[in-house]
Motif scaffolding. Structure first.
Motif, PDB file in Angstrom:
ATOM      1  N   ASN A  40       0.886  -1.079   0.023  1.00 29.54           N
ATOM      2  CA  ASN A  40       0.074  -0.175   0.123  1.00 29.54           C
ATOM      3  C   ASN A  40       0.827   1.231   0.179  1.00 29.54           C
ATOM      4  OD1 ASN A  40      -2.709  -1.136  -0.157  1.00 29.54           O
ATOM      5  ND2 ASN A  40      -2.601  -1.741   1.713  1.00 29.54           N
ATOM      6  N   ARG A  41       1.938   1.296  -0.596  1.00 33.17           N
ATOM      7  CA  ARG A  41       2.863   2.438  -0.490  1.00 33.17           C
ATOM      8  C   ARG A  41       2.322   3.035  -2.059  1.00 33.17           C
ATOM      9  NH1 ARG A  41       8.245  -0.735   1.252  1.00 33.17           N
ATOM     10  NH2 ARG A  41       7.644  -1.807  -0.938  1.00 33.17           N
ATOM     11  N   ILE A  42       2.459   4.281  -1.951  1.00 30.57           N
ATOM     12  CA  ILE A  42       2.275   5.212  -3.177  1.00 30.57           C
ATOM     13  C   ILE A  42       3.609   5.573  -3.707  1.00 30.57           C
ATOM     14  CG2 ILE A  42       0.980   6.966  -4.059  1.00 30.57           C
ATOM     15  CD1 ILE A  42      -1.051   4.985  -3.152  1.00 30.57           C
ATOM     16  N   LEU A  50      11.818   9.219  -9.202  1.00 29.54           N
ATOM     17  CA  LEU A  50      10.877   8.318  -8.323  1.00 29.54           C
ATOM     18  C   LEU A  50      10.635   8.854  -7.134  1.00 29.54           C
ATOM     19  CD1 LEU A  50       9.096   5.518  -8.515  1.00 29.54           C
ATOM     20  CD2 LEU A  50      10.954   4.741  -7.644  1.00 29.54           C
ATOM     21  N   ASP A  51       9.334   8.911  -6.779  1.00 31.01           N
ATOM     22  CA  ASP A  51       9.163   9.696  -5.221  1.00 31.01           C
ATOM     23  C   ASP A  51       8.132   8.533  -4.619  1.00 31.01           C
ATOM     24  OD1 ASP A  51      10.253  11.977  -6.201  1.00 31.01           O
ATOM     25  OD2 ASP A  51       8.241  12.945  -6.635  1.00 31.01           O
ATOM     26  N   LEU A  52       8.412   8.344  -3.446  1.00 33.55           N
ATOM     27  CA  LEU A  52       7.561   7.638  -2.492  1.00 33.55           C
ATOM     28  C   LEU A  52       6.875   8.629  -1.538  1.00 33.55           C
ATOM     29  CD1 LEU A  52       6.916   4.699  -1.385  1.00 33.55           C
ATOM     30  CD2 LEU A  52       8.955   4.961  -0.093  1.00 33.55           C
ATOM     31  N   TYR A  53       5.447   8.547  -1.637  1.00 31.25           N
ATOM     32  CA  TYR A  53       4.692   9.094  -0.897  1.00 31.25           C
ATOM     33  C   TYR A  53       4.676   8.828   0.956  1.00 31.25           C
ATOM     34  CZ  TYR A  53       0.298  11.214   1.020  1.00 31.25           C
ATOM     35  OH  TYR A  53      -0.730  11.919   2.140  1.00 31.25           O
ATOM     36  N   ASP A  54       4.895   9.592   1.886  1.00 31.38           N
ATOM     37  CA  ASP A  54       4.920   9.144   3.478  1.00 31.38           C
ATOM     38  C   ASP A  54       3.639   9.719   3.690  1.00 31.38           C
ATOM     39  OD1 ASP A  54       5.082   9.116   5.858  1.00 31.38           O
ATOM     40  OD2 ASP A  54       7.129  10.130   5.921  1.00 31.38           O
ATOM     41  N   SER A  55       2.562   8.700   3.969  1.00 32.07           N
ATOM     42  CA  SER A  55       1.368   9.057   4.193  1.00 32.07           C
ATOM     43  C   SER A  55       1.206   9.569   5.698  1.00 32.07           C
ATOM     44  CB  SER A  55       0.107   8.169   4.164  1.00 32.07           C
ATOM     45  OG  SER A  55       0.373   6.848   4.903  1.00 32.07           O
ATOM     46  N   THR A  90      15.612   3.390 -20.625  1.00 36.30           N
ATOM     47  CA  THR A  90      15.989   2.514 -19.756  1.00 36.30           C
ATOM     48  C   THR A  90      14.912   1.712 -19.017  1.00 36.30           C
ATOM     49  OG1 THR A  90      17.967   4.075 -19.583  1.00 36.30           O
ATOM     50  CG2 THR A  90      17.710   2.164 -17.672  1.00 36.30           C
ATOM     51  N   LEU A  91      15.254   0.555 -18.681  1.00 40.15           N
ATOM     52  CA  LEU A  91      13.848  -0.037 -17.898  1.00 40.15           C
ATOM     53  C   LEU A  91      14.790  -0.372 -16.883  1.00 40.15           C
ATOM     54  CD1 LEU A  91      11.511  -2.024 -17.669  1.00 40.15           C
ATOM     55  CD2 LEU A  91      12.792  -3.848 -18.794  1.00 40.15           C
ATOM     56  N   TYR A  92      14.164  -0.102 -15.530  1.00 40.58           N
ATOM     57  CA  TYR A  92      14.625  -0.278 -14.292  1.00 40.58           C
ATOM     58  C   TYR A  92      14.089  -1.229 -13.484  1.00 40.58           C
ATOM     59  CZ  TYR A  92      16.625   4.398 -15.272  1.00 40.58           C
ATOM     60  OH  TYR A  92      17.244   5.590 -15.712  1.00 40.58           O
ATOM     61  N   GLN A  93      14.608  -2.005 -12.498  1.00 37.68           N
ATOM     62  CA  GLN A  93      14.339  -2.907 -11.517  1.00 37.68           C
ATOM     63  C   GLN A  93      14.804  -2.236 -10.248  1.00 37.68           C
ATOM     64  OE1 GLN A  93      16.167  -6.606 -11.889  1.00 37.68           O
ATOM     65  NE2 GLN A  93      14.716  -7.485 -13.290  1.00 37.68           N
ATOM     66  N   TYR A  94      13.917  -1.902  -9.254  1.00 38.69           N
ATOM     67  CA  TYR A  94      14.087  -1.204  -7.937  1.00 38.69           C
ATOM     68  C   TYR A  94      13.770  -1.984  -6.880  1.00 38.69           C
ATOM     69  CZ  TYR A  94      14.654   2.247  -4.536  1.00 38.69           C
ATOM     70  OH  TYR A  94      14.780   2.774  -3.015  1.00 38.69           O
ATOM     71  N   SER A  95      14.690  -2.302  -5.879  1.00 42.18           N
ATOM     72  CA  SER A  95      14.469  -3.119  -4.779  1.00 42.18           C
ATOM     73  C   SER A  95      14.195  -2.204  -3.665  1.00 42.18           C
ATOM     74  CB  SER A  95      15.447  -4.152  -4.339  1.00 42.18           C
ATOM     75  OG  SER A  95      14.701  -4.790  -3.411  1.00 42.18           O
ATOM     76  N   HIS A  96      13.242  -2.115  -2.877  1.00 45.77           N
ATOM     77  CA  HIS A  96      12.985  -1.027  -1.705  1.00 45.77           C
ATOM     78  C   HIS A  96      12.635  -1.827  -0.501  1.00 45.77           C
ATOM     79  CE1 HIS A  96      12.059   2.836   0.279  1.00 45.77           C
ATOM     80  NE2 HIS A  96      11.168   2.220   0.966  1.00 45.77           N
ATOM     81  N   PRO A  97      13.375  -1.672   0.636  1.00 45.22           N
ATOM     82  CA  PRO A  97      14.256  -0.449   0.944  1.00 45.22           C
ATOM     83  C   PRO A  97      15.833  -0.793   0.554  1.00 45.22           C
ATOM     84  CG  PRO A  97      13.668  -1.710   2.795  1.00 45.22           C
ATOM     85  CD  PRO A  97      12.886  -2.668   1.921  1.00 45.22           C
ATOM     86  N   SER A  98      16.106  -1.779   0.220  1.00 43.94           N
ATOM     87  CA  SER A  98      17.398  -2.016  -0.006  1.00 43.94           C
ATOM     88  C   SER A  98      18.123  -0.975  -0.924  1.00 43.94           C
ATOM     89  CB  SER A  98      17.656  -3.374  -0.588  1.00 43.94           C
ATOM     90  OG  SER A  98      17.525  -3.627  -1.869  1.00 43.94           O
ATOM     91  N   GLY A  99      17.376  -0.332  -1.809  1.00 43.69           N
ATOM     92  CA  GLY A  99      18.187   0.688  -2.732  1.00 43.69           C
ATOM     93  C   GLY A  99      18.814   0.106  -3.927  1.00 43.69           C
ATOM     94  N   ILE A 100      18.569  -1.279  -4.250  1.00 40.41           N
ATOM     95  CA  ILE A 100      19.376  -1.918  -5.448  1.00 40.41           C
ATOM     96  C   ILE A 100      18.575  -1.592  -6.521  1.00 40.41           C
ATOM     97  CG2 ILE A 100      19.941  -4.091  -6.515  1.00 40.41           C
ATOM     98  CD1 ILE A 100      20.112  -5.186  -3.310  1.00 40.41           C
TER      99      ILE A 100
END
Length: 176
Positions: A40-42, A50-55, A90-100
């Protein structure tokens, strides 16, 4: 531009915009995609990253793993919780929260992980790509394989496991 958040109970509208003096604002007002992940992260894909919403704090956090001013167009998530994000070229793969962050050179518009776990990418130049999450593109399917056009923009899997591929010259049905 930006993002507007409507509270349906109170009728209150909150506008989120880029404020160069506030690092907790949107990275850019040009928002191309908004995505809610399985936790449920936005997430917001913007012209500058890329931005992540902190509700809890009603603010955005810019994800610094991406190159500065990365133009991002779409966001999806695979079965392992990895975000797949389409950039300008570019096609990205992003792993959160590791930041990879992993990168593949690809002009893309959409992502689908089918019922068998296979990853499909709609590309803007090579048709439909079958992807290995570690190695990148395994094979491309284009006009020679029956697609209406190599410029693919969307992918949908139907109840029988067939893929429907939207192209700039029509809809194609594909039996993987």
């Amino acid at each position: 531009g930006g993002i507007n958040k409507l509270n349906l109970k109170s009728g209150t509208l909150t506008a989120f915009r880029n404020d160069p003096g506030n690092p907790k604002s949107l990275s850019d007002d040009r928002v191309w995609s908004v995505y809610r992940d399985r936790q449920n992260r936005i997430w917001a894909a913007t012209t500058r990253g890329l931005d992540l919403y902190d509700s809890g704090n009603n603010e955005f956090h810019s994800i610094r793993a991406f190159p500065p001013n990365s133009m991002l167009n779409w966001i999806r998530e695979d079965n392992n919780g990895i975000l797949w994000i389409g950039g300008k070229d570019t096609l990205y793969q992003y792993s959160h929260p590791s930041g990879i962050l992993r990168k593949f050179p690809e002009y893309s518009r959409d992502f689908l992980q089918d019922r068998k776990g296979r990853i499909w990418i709609a590309t803007l130049t090579k048709g439909l790509a079958l992807y290995d999450p570690d190695k990148g593109a395994i094979r491309y399917f284009g006009e020679k394989e029956g697609l209406a056009h190599n410029r693919t923009v969307s992918i949908l899997e139907d109840s029988t496991g067939h893929l429907w591929i939207g192209t700039t010259k029509g809809l194609s049905w594909f039996d993987p």
